[in-house]
Motif scaffolding. Structure first.
Motif: not given
Length: 310
Positions: A292-310
């Motif tokens: 299980a993971i919160s939707s916000d934690d999952y989103l932040m993890e993925r946004l770092r992977e695609i370069g939108l968050i450093k």
């Protein structure tokens, strides 16, 4: 389009049980469907696409006034050559603008930040919010049908997406000047969110990866809205509903000499929703895959992977 099911959404009101089975089986098999008879007027859709052309025609220095550095592209303008697909080696050939949920008063979550509106294109706000609200409502209808298909109450998803940081993304893929570029308009990827609803484009390029490993060209038929499963819903359904890989390839001439415009709507869970496999999607034959993971934690993890968050 023969490989992607067409789903008549008018049955939401007059034949819901049949809709449930068709939409559930369609997503389980393909991860992508085309929604027809969805009730969103051509005026709303074409008005949003036309105003997007006007927005992206602004001078680069004007658009960059609305780029919020350090915000991960959550609102406002993201310049050409910023985003990169997970595991890709080259940036995508696109620029875009993010419109989030418009709220009155204090936002219930810090992620729901105020929108940024271009003063040079005053009609942009009205047309984008009209499309946002229409796609948000349509996405909820799709989720109602999927909830029943997944053996949940019909309104199961309603209070899980009503305050989600869902994003409307007007996209511009400029003309391709260098035919030998290693970059593509959008490299192969899966969407992060719950559902994606896509209006436009009138130009070719969207392709979906079939189960046999071949790429299937998807043409947007007049009036249809393409809707696909995102990684969050794939995870919640324990991979019963697949988040299908897709891309936007560089088309041949003369199409590559033209801009491509489209507007995806990324429907998200509320930030505090816990993404965990539904009991109805877990069995001895289908053991639970992810914690299980919160939707916000999952989103932040993925946004770092695609370069939108450093």
């Amino acid at each position: 389009m023969a490989s992607i099911p067409h789903i008549d959404m008018s049955r939401y009101d007059n034949d819901f049980d049949a809709l449930v089975q068709d939409i559930g089986k369609g997503y389980e098999s393909f991860g992508f469907v085309a929604l027809t008879q969805h009730g969103i007027s051509d005026d709303i859709i074409h008005g949003a696409l036309d105003i997007s052309r006007e927005l992206f025609a602004l001078p680069e220095e004007t658009k960059k006034k609305y780029h919020l550095k350090g915000k991960g592209g959550a609102r406002g303008y993201t310049p050409f050559g910023t985003e990169i697909a997970k595991d890709a080696k080259h940036v995508d050939l696109k620029e875009f603008w993010h419109v989030g949920r418009e709220l009155e008063g204090q936002a219930p979550y810090p992620q729901l930040t105020p929108n940024v509106w271009p003063e040079e294109v005053p009609a942009f706000k009205t047309r984008m919010l009209d499309l946002y609200q229409a796609l948000d409502a349509l996405g909820n209808k799709v989720l109602d049908a999927l909830a029943v298909y997944l053996k949940q109450p019909r309104d199961f998803f309603r209070d899980k997406v009503n305050l989600g940081n869902s994003i409307l993304r007007p996209l511009h893929y400029p003309p391709i000047i260098d035919e030998g570029t290693p970059s593509v308009r959008a490299a192969a990827h899966e969407d992060i969110n719950v559902l994606t609803l896509l209006v436009g484009s009138r130009e070719p390029g969207l392709e979906v990866l079939a189960k046999d490993g071949s790429w299937i060209e998807v043409s947007i038929i007049e009036g249809a809205i393409i809707c696909n499963i995102g990684d969050m819903l794939q995870r919640m359904t324990n991979y019963l509903l697949p988040s299908t890989t897709h891309r936007v390839v560089n088309p041949p001439m003369p199409f590559s000499a033209n801009s491509r415009y489209s507007i995806p709507f990324f429907l998200h869970f509320n930030p505090d929703v816990i993404i965990d496999a539904l009991d109805s999607c877990v069995s001895e034959d289908r053991p639970k895959k992810d914690p299980a993971i919160s939707s916000d934690d999952y989103l932040m993890e993925r946004l770092r992977e695609i370069g939108l968050i450093k």
